[in-house]
Write an enzyme that holds these catalytic residues in place. Structure first.
Site, PDB file in Angstrom:
ATOM      1  N   ARG A  11       0.691  -1.285  -0.047  1.00  0.00           N
ATOM      2  CA  ARG A  11      -0.121  -0.066   0.070  1.00  0.00           C
ATOM      3  C   ARG A  11       0.918   1.199  -0.092  1.00  0.00           C
ATOM      4  NH1 ARG A  11      -5.077  -0.603   3.679  1.00  0.00           N
ATOM      5  NH2 ARG A  11      -6.050   0.897   2.092  1.00  0.00           N
TER       6      ARG A  11
ATOM      7  N   HIS B 190      -8.358  -4.516  -6.288  1.00  0.00           N
ATOM      8  CA  HIS B 190      -8.125  -3.839  -4.963  1.00  0.00           C
ATOM      9  C   HIS B 190      -9.110  -3.750  -4.030  1.00  0.00           C
ATOM     10  CE1 HIS B 190      -5.192  -1.176  -2.983  1.00  0.00           C
ATOM     11  NE2 HIS B 190      -6.082  -0.518  -2.752  1.00  0.00           N
TER      12      HIS B 190
ATOM     13  N   TYR C 157     -20.077  11.932 -10.925  1.00  0.00           N
ATOM     14  CA  TYR C 157     -20.220  12.842 -11.780  1.00  0.00           C
ATOM     15  C   TYR C 157     -18.739  12.837 -12.593  1.00  0.00           C
ATOM     16  CZ  TYR C 157     -23.833  14.352  -8.539  1.00  0.00           C
ATOM     17  OH  TYR C 157     -24.891  14.224  -7.722  1.00  0.00           O
TER      18      TYR C 157
END
Length: 961
Positions: A144, A190, A234
């Site tokens: 990570r 993931h 969006y």
């Protein structure tokens, strides 16, 4: 036990299922923890109490009760068959009634405890914590937080880009919703939170965060004000051209290994076959367990130049570059927000040790801004570029707080005028504020100047196993070498894959050629076969006609009749020839390392041509670096200062020599209606000269001539407060260019009311940024003239009414900086000093030429008179006539200039409205002291001559250079 007993519900809470649920959950969790810890006592042989069966960990029935627990107890729950009355009598208030709602979390905890105890009933607590923490830390480091040094990406970034590649979101395709990409990444590669994936996607699309964007975003992706991006439903995204060309091009060529995803249903690359060292180009930051990384971004052209230089050293060891040469190619980071970097010492430390910092400073300019209609302008500091990762909104907020708390003085207003064209933050200053002082305070107390603390840490391949990664603190050379090694292996794997394809195709082409050469036999063989399998076997028969391999036989059977023509056979022959050439080149890449390095250099040149750009961050020379003067040519320039406090520098060649009596060229933007734009000083100097700029209040400031901003002939110039720490009310009365601060020379200072003093020149060599007080002045007096001199020189002083006096420098002794001086000339009422000059009496080859006094009146009349006509007298006398005025101008004309010239000199005459004339002294007639002179320059109505300066000779400039 006491804690659990205290959790009994009160009478008013008995009917509250929520309260009972919370208390029972807490009690059960605590019981498991106590049992778990007790079993891990290092010196004890006691083990964790085993629950009887998994059935007891299921949701508790309504009639089940939790008994008080002790380490010796063997069961956690009371028997459901127990008599409730007996339990109440025995336990009374010591029992907690359980709810009928399920407790999945508590059951899971208990089950995990049972499994752990069953595996090793004598585990010690400190060892278990140590092993578990190390596993967690390793997972965070490798999975990570830290980037891979080979492609410069963290796993989340790599998975996002790969998922977008799989979705065919190439640069030439339309944008797709970010929610679609995030869902693809979460579902396949993931298994973490959706916001962590979306945040990583957003950062790769922000041009102010990522130097070379990997994702092309469409919509609101945040701003430098730390405004968050719009919701993923969006916004839209696709890969950039750089991502497609530098990361995905070689992915299908078996250049990297593929591994299974978390559920084994998909394949993902362990690293992307990057053509660029993205770890250095875009930088990276992350916090792992016990370690962190913070790599600044760099310029693509500089990094690729360093890569090519290192490749050259691998090909030819004699061309191997040193660390100093490497840092010449990569002088420092290049941030996407631009700004400035102070010095290179911090960058060199970072590049050589892996740990260091660079100081970043905002790009600012001092401008005059209009406050509104009918209001006067005000000086403002305008910020046009911010340091990397500085929050603009937070900067304004903290600065406003400092101003309100009186910790930051001199700022009247601040506002954000940024738009889509760029950043523009305006700090409007108070009238008495000095811009340089305010700017220094902003640098010190705000984030206009900040530091980037770099820490070069990334995952590097192990020396024993390339697939095994380990955290490593690296240097600049190690990072580039790691990328070059990785790219070398990538090209080799790509070449091997291509060679395999070429050999397979060549094998097929050979079979097709054999079949076409014996086309009749092949057709007959196929026609006579009962089925396709038999035909295939016949074509592969070792004793048959063609003796093809299985792959060749399949290709022959797939041929159409139209492909059996002679033309098609010619195409196959040409293809075979091309395949042989390709096989030869690929074999060369496999066998020769130098050939691979040639391909690498070609790739670097291609990437540079497509994505290279100029450096955004300007590196400013700090202490210990190269001085600015070493990079500036010692050219001849004209310095112009206006009444309104503007200064500019122009090349002397802007003004060509003109004849006497001409009107000249405009040298400023002044007009007839603009009194503030009248020129107060014009001097000619060399760019390496130090300008002693004397203010009328007796304070001197030092400035190199090349530090004066250049401007065009008709431009207004730059406000003096932006180049000197002076307020807008102070006026510069004298500008003296000094080439060398000699111990044998002095500075002669003369005031408007006739006071004079001299001070050693070397006392002005180290003038601080705050200026230096050089004279004490009386009420209403102003310091207006400053000239260098020696003990053998004479002083020539003239008044505005045409009187002049000459006396030796030895007539008055040197005094300190704080003295007022002595009387230089006796003045009549209303008369003032017009000009002061120093006449050298030493005789050299150049001094043998006759010297003249050039007298110029404000109305443009002038003459030159021999210095011999001005005899030396005592100091403080009224003087003799230097010039007579025209009868019609006697009441309005005054003496403007009284300077020493030679016949072969050139002068630059300047008017109040900025009109300049450059002409030869020889064109001005030589006359006696009592003459009125000739027209030197025509002056328009309302205009007047303000200054005359000598043009330095070209030979002097060339010798100084």
């Amino acid at each position: 036990t006491e804690f659990i007993s205290s959790l009994q519900p009160k009478k008013d809470m008995v009917n509250s299922n929520r309260a009972r649920h919370i208390m029972l959950s807490t009690a059960l969790a605590l019981l498991v923890c106590v049992n778990f810890v007790t079993s891990f006592q290092p010196a004890s042989t006691s083990t964790m109490t085993r629950f009887e069966s998994k059935q007891q960990l299921l949701p508790i029935a309504k009639d089940q009760r939790i008994r008080q627990w002790s380490p010796s107890s063997s069961s956690l729950f009371s028997s459901p068959d127990a008599d409730p009355e007996m339990i109440n009598e025995e336990g009374g208030d010591d029992y907690v009634y359980a709810t009928s709602e399920p407790f999945d979390a508590e059951a899971d905890i208990a089950q995990a405890a049972n499994e752990l105890a069953a595996t090793n009933p004598s585990i010690e607590l400190h060892k278990e914590i140590e092993q578990s923490f190390l596993k967690y830390a390793l997972s965070i480091i490798l999975g990570r937080a830290l980037p891979d040094a080979r492609d410069g990406l963290k796993p989340v970034h790599r998975r996002i880009l790969y998922a977008m590649h799989q979705l065919n979101l190439s640069p030439n395709m339309s944008h797709r919703k970010c929610a679609r990409v995030v869902g693809e990444v979460l579902g396949k590669y993931h298994p973490h939170g959706d916001m962590s994936v979306y945040d990583a996607l957003v950062r790769m699309a922000q041009d102010f965060t990522t130097h070379y964007r990997l994702i092309d975003g469409h919509g609101n992706f945040g701003s430098v004000d730390a405004d968050p991006a719009a919701a993923m439903r969006y916004t839209e995204c696709r890969l950039t051209r750089l991502s497609a060309d530098a990361l995905m091009t070689d992915l299908s060529e078996n250049t990297v290994d593929m591994i299974e995803n978390f559920d084994g249903n998909e394949q993902e690359p362990i690293v992307l076959p990057s053509r660029l060292p993205l770890l250095l180009l875009n930088g990276s930051s992350g916090i792992a367990v016990g370690m962190a990384t913070n790599v600044p971004p760099h310029n693509l052209r500089e990094i690729l130049s360093a890569c090519k230089a290192l490749v050259g050293g691998r090909v030819d060891p004699s061309k191997e570059i040193t660390d100093d040469q490497l840092m010449t190619l990569v002088p420092g980071p290049d941030f996407p927000t631009g700004a400035s970097m102070l010095g290179t010492d911090g960058a060199k430390k970072l590049y050589t040790t892996g740990n260091g910092g660079v100081v970043m400073r905002a790009v600012t300019e001092v401008e005059s801004v209009l406050r509104g209609k009918g209001q006067s302008s005000r000086t403002a500091i305008v910020v046009k570029e911010l340091p990397y990762q500085v929050n603009k909104a937070s900067l304004l907020e903290k600065t406003a707080a400092l101003v309100n708390d009186k910790k930051l003085e001199g700022i009247a207003d601040l506002r954000d005028e940024s738009d889509r064209d760029g950043i523009r933050v305006v700090f409007e200053l108070k009238r008495d504020a000095v811009p340089n002082i305010v700017l220094n305070n902003l640098y010190k107390k705000t984030q206009l100047q900040t530091s980037f603390s770099g820490n070069f840490l990334a995952l590097f391949p192990s020396e024993d196993d390339e697939d095994a990664l380990k955290p490593h603190r690296f240097t600049l050379r190690e990072a580039l070498d790691c990328f070059l090694d990785f790219r070398f292996r990538t090209i080799r794997r790509k070449t091997a894959n291509q060679l395999e394809k070429v050999e397979k195709r060549a094998h097929i082409v050979d079979g097709l050629i054999i079949a076409l050469e014996k086309v009749d036999e092949v057709i007959e063989l196929i026609r006579s076969a009962p089925d396709q399998a038999s035909a295939r076997e016949a074509l592969m028969d070792e004793e048959g006609i063609v003796k093809l391999s299985p792959a060749q036989a399949d290709s022959v059977l797939k041929l159409q009749l139209g492909q059996l023509t002679r033309l098609n056979q010619g195409k196959l022959d040409a293809e075979k020839k091309d395949l042989q050439a390709c096989r030869k080149e690929l074999t060369r890449l496999i066998e020769e390392d130098d050939a691979v390095y040639e391909v690498m250099v070609e790739e670097f040149d291609e990437m540079d041509g497509k994505f290279g750009q100029d450096r955004k961050t300007v590196i400013l020379n700090d202490d210990g670096a190269v001085n600015d003067i070493d990079m500036v040519k010692n050219s001849r320039s004209v310095i112009v200062v206006t009444q309104s406090g503007y200064i500019k520098r122009m090349p002397l060649k802007t003004f060509e020599s003109q004849g006497r009596g001409t009107r000249g060229k405009r040298g400023t933007s002044g007009s007839a209606s603009s009194v503030d734009d009248e020129v107060s000083h014009v001097i000619t100097c060399n760019d390496h000269d130090t300008l002693l700029m004397i203010a009328q209040n007796g304070i001197a400031y030092g400035l190199r001539a090349y530090q004066v901003p250049t401007a065009t002939r008709t431009a207004k110039g730059t406000p003096i407060p932006s180049v000197l720490p002076v307020s807008t009310e102070q006026r510069i009365t004298t500008i003296l260019p000094v080439s060398e601060f000699s111990k044998n020379e002095y500075i002669v200072l003369t005031t408007e009311q006739g006071w004079i003093k001299r001070t050693p020149l070397d006392a002005f060599e180290k003038i601080s940024a705050r200026g230096l007080t050089i004279a004490s002045l009386g009420d209403g007096d102003k310091l207006k003239w400053c000239q260098p001199c020696t003990d053998d020189d004479d002083i020539l002083i003239a008044s505005s009414r045409g009187q002049a006096t000459r006396f030796s420098v030895e007539k008055f002794r040197p005094t300190g900086r704080s003295s007022r001086g002595v009387r230089a000339m006796k003045l009549k009422d209303g008369d003032t000093i017009a000009d002061m000059n120093v006449l050298s009496t030493s005789v050299s080859d150049d001094e043998k030429k006759e010297k003249y006094i050039l007298c110029m009146t404000k109305q443009g009349y002038g003459k030159r008179t021999s210095t011999d006509e001005f005899r030396s007298t005592g100091r403080g006398v009224g003087g003799v006539i230097a010039i007579k005025f025209k009868p019609n101008l006697e009441n309005i004309d005054k003496l403007s200039c009284f300077c020493i010239v030679r016949e072969d000199d050139e002068i630059l005459v300047n008017t109040a409205k900025g009109v300049m004339v450059r002409q030869k002294v020889a064109n001005i007639g030589a006359q006696s002291r009592s003459a009125t002179g000739v027209v030197v320059q025509k002056v328009d109505n309302g205009d007047e001559i303000t200054s005359v300066s000598l043009v330095p000779k070209r030979a002097v400039i060339e010798n100084q250079e």
